[in-house]
Design an enzyme around this catalytic site. Sequence first.
Site, PDB file in Angstrom:
ATOM      1  N   TYR A  88       4.974-119.353  82.403  1.00  0.00           N
ATOM      2  CA  TYR A  88       3.701-118.955  81.816  1.00  0.00           C
ATOM      3  C   TYR A  88       2.596-119.726  82.522  1.00  0.00           C
ATOM      4  O   TYR A  88       2.626-120.949  82.603  1.00  0.00           O
ATOM      5  CB  TYR A  88       3.676-119.264  80.317  1.00  0.00           C
ATOM      6  CG  TYR A  88       2.487-118.643  79.620  1.00  0.00           C
ATOM      7  CD1 TYR A  88       2.625-117.477  78.873  1.00  0.00           C
ATOM      8  CD2 TYR A  88       1.215-119.203  79.720  1.00  0.00           C
ATOM      9  CE1 TYR A  88       1.532-116.893  78.250  1.00  0.00           C
ATOM     10  CE2 TYR A  88       0.128-118.624  79.110  1.00  0.00           C
ATOM     11  CZ  TYR A  88       0.288-117.472  78.376  1.00  0.00           C
ATOM     12  OH  TYR A  88      -0.797-116.885  77.773  1.00  0.00           O
ATOM     13  N   GLN A 140       2.753-112.523  72.790  1.00  0.00           N
ATOM     14  CA  GLN A 140       3.467-111.306  73.191  1.00  0.00           C
ATOM     15  C   GLN A 140       4.158-111.479  74.545  1.00  0.00           C
ATOM     16  O   GLN A 140       5.236-110.929  74.781  1.00  0.00           O
ATOM     17  CB  GLN A 140       2.527-110.100  73.214  1.00  0.00           C
ATOM     18  CG  GLN A 140       1.375-110.173  74.191  1.00  0.00           C
ATOM     19  CD  GLN A 140       0.141-110.817  73.602  1.00  0.00           C
ATOM     20  OE1 GLN A 140       0.219-111.581  72.651  1.00  0.00           O
ATOM     21  NE2 GLN A 140      -1.022-110.504  74.166  1.00  0.00           N
ATOM     22  N   ASN A 188      -2.020-121.772  75.374  1.00  0.00           N
ATOM     23  CA  ASN A 188      -2.793-122.132  74.188  1.00  0.00           C
ATOM     24  C   ASN A 188      -1.882-122.306  72.975  1.00  0.00           C
ATOM     25  O   ASN A 188      -0.659-122.281  73.085  1.00  0.00           O
ATOM     26  CB  ASN A 188      -3.894-121.096  73.932  1.00  0.00           C
ATOM     27  CG  ASN A 188      -3.322-119.708  73.642  1.00  0.00           C
ATOM     28  OD1 ASN A 188      -2.165-119.549  73.260  1.00  0.00           O
ATOM     29  ND2 ASN A 188      -4.147-118.694  73.805  1.00  0.00           N
ATOM     30  N   SER A 245      -4.007-132.366  77.090  1.00  0.00           N
ATOM     31  CA  SER A 245      -3.832-133.337  78.157  1.00  0.00           C
ATOM     32  C   SER A 245      -4.257-134.736  77.707  1.00  0.00           C
ATOM     33  O   SER A 245      -5.155-134.888  76.879  1.00  0.00           O
ATOM     34  CB  SER A 245      -4.653-132.911  79.372  1.00  0.00           C
ATOM     35  OG  SER A 245      -4.317-133.692  80.495  1.00  0.00           O
ATOM     36  N   GLN A 249      -9.754-136.115  82.399  1.00  0.00           N
ATOM     37  CA  GLN A 249      -8.909-135.496  81.379  1.00  0.00           C
ATOM     38  C   GLN A 249      -9.741-134.963  80.222  1.00  0.00           C
ATOM     39  O   GLN A 249      -9.445-133.912  79.657  1.00  0.00           O
ATOM     40  CB  GLN A 249      -7.889-136.502  80.853  1.00  0.00           C
ATOM     41  CG  GLN A 249      -6.862-136.913  81.875  1.00  0.00           C
ATOM     42  CD  GLN A 249      -6.175-135.722  82.512  1.00  0.00           C
ATOM     43  OE1 GLN A 249      -5.462-134.983  81.862  1.00  0.00           O
ATOM     44  NE2 GLN A 249      -6.410-135.521  83.801  1.00  0.00           N
ATOM     45  N   HIS A 309     -10.903-131.335  80.239  1.00  0.00           N
ATOM     46  CA  HIS A 309      -9.902-130.281  80.085  1.00  0.00           C
ATOM     47  C   HIS A 309     -10.097-129.494  78.795  1.00  0.00           C
ATOM     48  O   HIS A 309      -9.967-128.278  78.753  1.00  0.00           O
ATOM     49  CB  HIS A 309      -8.488-130.881  80.049  1.00  0.00           C
ATOM     50  CG  HIS A 309      -7.774-130.836  81.357  1.00  0.00           C
ATOM     51  ND1 HIS A 309      -7.499-129.668  82.023  1.00  0.00           N
ATOM     52  CD2 HIS A 309      -7.264-131.826  82.127  1.00  0.00           C
ATOM     53  CE1 HIS A 309      -6.859-129.942  83.149  1.00  0.00           C
ATOM     54  NE2 HIS A 309      -6.708-131.243  83.236  1.00  0.00           N
ATOM     55  N   GLU A 317       0.855-139.223  78.404  1.00  0.00           N
ATOM     56  CA  GLU A 317       1.254-138.232  79.405  1.00  0.00           C
ATOM     57  C   GLU A 317       0.988-138.780  80.806  1.00  0.00           C
ATOM     58  O   GLU A 317       1.855-138.764  81.669  1.00  0.00           O
ATOM     59  CB  GLU A 317       0.460-136.949  79.185  1.00  0.00           C
ATOM     60  CG  GLU A 317       0.745-135.862  80.209  1.00  0.00           C
ATOM     61  CD  GLU A 317      -0.185-134.682  80.081  1.00  0.00           C
ATOM     62  OE1 GLU A 317       0.151-133.605  80.642  1.00  0.00           O
ATOM     63  OE2 GLU A 317      -1.261-134.799  79.449  1.00  0.00           O
ATOM     64  N   HIS A 318      -0.226-139.249  81.043  1.00  0.00           N
ATOM     65  CA  HIS A 318      -0.609-139.863  82.316  1.00  0.00           C
ATOM     66  C   HIS A 318      -1.001-141.319  82.063  1.00  0.00           C
ATOM     67  O   HIS A 318      -1.789-141.592  81.163  1.00  0.00           O
ATOM     68  CB  HIS A 318      -1.809-139.147  82.935  1.00  0.00           C
ATOM     69  CG  HIS A 318      -1.649-137.667  83.084  1.00  0.00           C
ATOM     70  ND1 HIS A 318      -2.231-136.766  82.216  1.00  0.00           N
ATOM     71  CD2 HIS A 318      -0.986-136.933  84.007  1.00  0.00           C
ATOM     72  CE1 HIS A 318      -1.929-135.534  82.595  1.00  0.00           C
ATOM     73  NE2 HIS A 318      -1.173-135.613  83.678  1.00  0.00           N
ATOM     74  N   ASP A 343      -2.269-134.156  89.683  1.00  0.00           N
ATOM     75  CA  ASP A 343      -2.418-132.791  89.179  1.00  0.00           C
ATOM     76  C   ASP A 343      -2.165-131.752  90.256  1.00  0.00           C
ATOM     77  O   ASP A 343      -1.729-130.644  89.957  1.00  0.00           O
ATOM     78  CB  ASP A 343      -3.837-132.587  88.628  1.00  0.00           C
ATOM     79  CG  ASP A 343      -3.957-133.001  87.171  1.00  0.00           C
ATOM     80  OD1 ASP A 343      -2.916-133.225  86.526  1.00  0.00           O
ATOM     81  OD2 ASP A 343      -5.102-133.096  86.683  1.00  0.00           O
ATOM     82  N   GLU A 351      42.047-135.615  61.331  1.00  0.00           N
ATOM     83  CA  GLU A 351      40.898-134.778  60.969  1.00  0.00           C
ATOM     84  C   GLU A 351      41.328-133.563  60.155  1.00  0.00           C
ATOM     85  O   GLU A 351      40.506-132.692  59.851  1.00  0.00           O
ATOM     86  CB  GLU A 351      40.149-134.337  62.232  1.00  0.00           C
ATOM     87  CG  GLU A 351      39.452-135.495  62.943  1.00  0.00           C
ATOM     88  CD  GLU A 351      38.555-135.037  64.088  1.00  0.00           C
ATOM     89  OE1 GLU A 351      38.552-133.823  64.401  1.00  0.00           O
ATOM     90  OE2 GLU A 351      37.848-135.887  64.652  1.00  0.00           O
ATOM     91  N   HIS A 395      44.826-127.445  65.683  1.00  0.00           N
ATOM     92  CA  HIS A 395      44.497-128.296  66.824  1.00  0.00           C
ATOM     93  C   HIS A 395      45.707-129.171  67.171  1.00  0.00           C
ATOM     94  O   HIS A 395      46.097-129.288  68.340  1.00  0.00           O
ATOM     95  CB  HIS A 395      43.315-129.223  66.485  1.00  0.00           C
ATOM     96  CG  HIS A 395      41.968-128.587  66.558  1.00  0.00           C
ATOM     97  ND1 HIS A 395      41.566-127.600  65.700  1.00  0.00           N
ATOM     98  CD2 HIS A 395      40.917-128.828  67.395  1.00  0.00           C
ATOM     99  CE1 HIS A 395      40.317-127.257  65.990  1.00  0.00           C
ATOM    100  NE2 HIS A 395      39.904-127.980  67.012  1.00  0.00           N
TER     101      HIS A 395
END
Length: 431
Positions: free
Chosen positions: A130, A191, A214, A237, A261, A264, A329-330, A363, A417, A422
């Site tokens: 995506y 979708q 998103n 971010s 950042q 963003h 994250e960074h 990036d 068990e 088994h």
Amino acid sequence: MRQLNTQDTDFEQQLTTLLAFETVNDTDLLKTVDDIIAQVRRDGDSVVLGLTQKFDQHPATNMQELELSKEALVAAFEDLDEEVKTALMTAATRVQTFHERQVQESWQYEDELGNRLGQKVTPLDRVGIYVPGGLASYPSSVLMNAIPAKVAGVKEVIMVVPAPKGILNPLVLAAAHLAQVDRVFTIGGAQAVAALAYGTQTIPQVDKITGPGNKYVAAAKRAVFGQVGIDMIAGPSEVLVYAEGSANDRADWLAMDLLSQAEHDRVAQAIFVTTSSEQLDAVAVEIDKALAELPKADIARDSLQNRGALILVRDRAEGMAVINRVAPEHLELSVDDPDSLLGDIRHAGAIFMGRHTPEAIGDYCAGPNHVLPTSGTARFSSPLGVYDFQKKSSIIYCTESGSKPLAKTADILAQREDLEAHARSARYRYQ
């Protein structure tokens, strides 16, 4: 932009409040996404086309018009300015070179009983990536998702990218050509995720979905997990910049790294941690100066007010504790000897070492993947990589003689068990 101090009595509570963020927790959002997924599963192409017309105002009248030809991708690449084309090719080459080092190979060994054990590594058959569209058009996202898949040996990469009013960023298409994406559909939202997860009459079902989007995309990825694999539920971010007030630091550089950042998203997070109160004040001043001229100053300002912070710590040990608590994250280490800190960093998606390594390079063209764990998930997860597009099968081959002692062990444990079938299955091999 709020200022925090580790010596404040309520610092821990302030930090907890600062870090609190739920990526997909709205019940109305989840219901909407579940309804869209159900419709796509039931009616396939017609729903995908209708929702694309509705949400993106796409002029397509049939599904065929939503798929781009390979010729269109080639043309987009060939039409680029030479400078841009060279930059894109440089980024693609560096991303590929780095990820080629991540390829995992199958292996086997023989145990002391003569049995053969091992692991078979196999690439996924088909993956969907995506890529954000519209205002947030990121060719770098194409490279970071598609190239590791191709390096892993994935046979078919399907890309979805929304095209509001039918408009696409040519650089995104050029990146798809460079990254050898096999098919591109101009669809987005929940979708698109549903179509990839379950397949439609036109869009093939994939084994895994990766890439940012998103809140609808994030919620849809969470909803289809189990039907397909996903990379992660990505949040906004984040960057944490750490410094210690050295004379070698430049406050304007540090401020711009935070703003890179903040621009963003209004809920992106930029945190500055320092042992120097003078440096903290200097960075605050430089942030205000930069905001006066940034094109996306409104977004960056909201981000800093909503989730940004300048944090003063007493010493390096407290700084490392804050970093590991945030699990950013960074992470930028703007110090004279960043290697001296590396052993203390336990939780970070990507670590940018030294003053000449801004997060922005990561990036686009450093090489390592920019799809990284957010919202504290670096505590238990890793950057997107080739390993995300490979799966493993265990190999167990017992010889007749080597089977007997293992079968007896299995028989004993199965009886404890209370699993008689088994136990007997194992017992037949040694009696």
